[in-house]
Design a protein around this motif. Structure first.
Motif, short mmCIF file in Angstrom:
data_model
loop_
_atom_site.label_atom_id
_atom_site.label_comp_id
_atom_site.label_asym_id
_atom_site.label_seq_id
_atom_site.Cartn_x
_atom_site.Cartn_y
_atom_site.Cartn_z
N LEU A 174 -3.10 11.16 -1.35
CA LEU A 174 -2.83 9.73 -1.26
C LEU A 174 -1.42 9.55 -0.72
O LEU A 174 -0.47 10.14 -1.22
N PHE A 188 -3.91 0.86 -7.98
CA PHE A 188 -4.17 -0.07 -6.89
C PHE A 188 -4.68 -1.38 -7.46
O PHE A 188 -5.24 -1.42 -8.57
N ALA A 194 -6.21 2.15 0.46
CA ALA A 194 -5.80 3.50 0.07
C ALA A 194 -5.58 4.30 1.34
O ALA A 194 -6.46 4.37 2.21
N THR A 265 -10.06 -0.27 -1.24
CA THR A 265 -10.39 0.16 -2.59
C THR A 265 -11.49 -0.72 -3.19
O THR A 265 -11.66 -1.88 -2.81
N LEU A 363 -8.25 7.40 -8.65
CA LEU A 363 -7.60 6.19 -8.19
C LEU A 363 -7.87 5.13 -9.26
O LEU A 363 -9.02 4.89 -9.63
#
Length: 424
Positions: A174, A188, A194, A265, A363
């Motif tokens: 990332l 996020f 992302a 995302t 994530l």
């Protein structure tokens, strides 16, 4: 002088003098309205209320669908609006839609809420926006406000796993928005981009070009888990960009052995977990080989409604439309799952230096319902309340010191007059 000291104390306690005086009221008491954020505007009328909701509800540029918005416990629907309209409008009577009413000493309060409950589009099983509930009040004759706060979960460290142990070292990381460094936090907001960077360190090998053959998002590090959402398929087609996302490969590459791409995302619908893992199958070819249908990086460009490669002939992406890259109508995931285990192991031994499955994650998405579980019994507003409490204690301490100095000053200048206590 007493008044000036009162103003000074008020300034210490509240940061201004505006709260030291009773609020003024407007002359028009039959049509009070709610001050609100630009995203939600409420009009409180004599017998009904109107709610205007910006389609850019979260301020991220991702527009919400009117069908995902309802008002009140009875889920009242908005008025019909066109696709080109920027606002969604509700108009309901005060006693409709399950609105509640409360009578206080100085106001008649009607309460309801605006609900944003996103649902997957078509046959997708993912969401890119949060469920949100905005409380709404109409107070007669006074004013109120509308507010909504994000939920902040406890941070969970993320990890990257690499399954190649030979000379070629594959990685999937990332990155920050400028691609200059690795992202330090895996958190996020839904709808954020992302930034993912796939890379291979070639060592003393001949120059190589890296490709992302396939990517899948799951709720666990197991790429075969269900539910799943395919991001890249058909040997390098970034199929996530076909939906309402702007996911795409970055062109041109910084280096042949590096491939960068962005993914909008999302989270899985009907699942309380607020994290996903992304597993990608990476492979390399000699840098001198011209990209083809089995070795490519293709993005779907909505403005032209066409697929475009990062490099190589434009027609290598034509197969992305039908999914006919390689075996007709077969995705890499299906062929991977159908392949017998012993054959897969043999293939890995022969090509272990040429391809690898890499997982990055989790994530973590802010604002999901599961954040309550991450925090345990701690309220999301607790840090704010603790800060307010400390500030209040500090302000009261300063106020006490100032009052003591003020009274000493009065005693020194006018010794024959006894100060009058507040209780008198």
């Amino acid at each position: 002088m007493g008044l000036s000291y009162e103003l000074f104390i008020c300034f210490l306690l509240w940061g201004g003098t505006g709260l030291c005086y009773p609020p003024t009221t407007t002359e028009d008491k039959t049509h009070p309205s709610l001050p609100s954020s630009p995203s939600v505007v409420v009009e409180c009328r004599h017998a009904w209320l109107a709610v205007n909701v910006s389609k850019n509800l979260f301020g991220t540029g991702r527009l919400v669908r009117p069908a995902d918005l309802t008002l009140g416990p009875e889920n009242c629907e908005p008025l019909i609006s066109g696709d080109s309209d920027d606002m969604v409008r509700f108009e309901v009577e005060l006693h409709k839609c399950g609105n509640s009413v409360q009578v206080t000493e100085d106001a008649l309060v009607y309460s309801t809420f605006l609900l944003h409950n996103p649902r997957p589009v078509g046959n997708l099983s993912i969401l890119r926006t949060n469920r949100a509930e905005v409380p709404i009040e109409c107070r007669y004759p006074r004013h109120s406000n509308v507010s909504s706060e994000a939920i902040l979960p406890t941070w969970v460290p993320f990890r990257t796993t690499m399954l190649s142990e030979e000379k070629l070292a594959f990685s999937l990381r990332l990155m920050e928005e400028d691609w200059g460094s690795e992202k330090q936090s895996p958190t996020f907001q839904l709808g954020d981009l992302a930034h993912l960077q796939a890379e291979v360190h070639t060592g003393r090998h001949i120059p190589l070009r890296l490709f992302v053959d396939y990517c899948v998002a799951t709720l666990t590090p197991d790429q075969n888990a269900s539910p799943h959402h395919t991001i890249v398929d058909f040997h390098g087609c970034l199929v996530d960009g076909l939906s309402d996302a702007s996911s795409a490969f970055k062109a041109p590459r910084p280096r042949p052995e590096t491939l960068q791409f962005t993914v909008d995302t999302f989270h899985f619908a009907n699942d309380p977990r607020n994290m996903i893992y992304i597993t990608c199958h990476l492979k390399v070819t000699p840098a001198s080989r011209v990209p083809d249908q089995l070795n490519k990086a293709c993005s779907f460009i909505k403005s032209s409604n066409r697929w475009f490669p990062v490099e190589g002939p434009a027609d290598i992406c034509n197969c992305c439309n039908k999914g006919s890259c390689g075996l007709p109508g077969r995705s890499w995931r299906l062929s991977h799952l159908d392949r017998p285990r012993h054959k897969m192991a043999s293939r890995n031994r022969r090509h272990v230096t040429e391809e690898a499955d890499i997982t990055v994650g989790p994530l973590i998405f802010l604002g999901k319902a599961a954040d309550h579980g991450v925090e345990g019994s701690t309220s999301p507003h607790t840090p704010v309340m603790v800060g307010i409490g400390l500030a209040t204690v500090l302000s009261l301490t300063l106020a006490t010191i100032v009052l003591g100095l003020a009274r000493r000053h009065h005693t020194a200048s006018r010794p024959m007059i006894c100060p009058v206590s507040a209780s008198q």
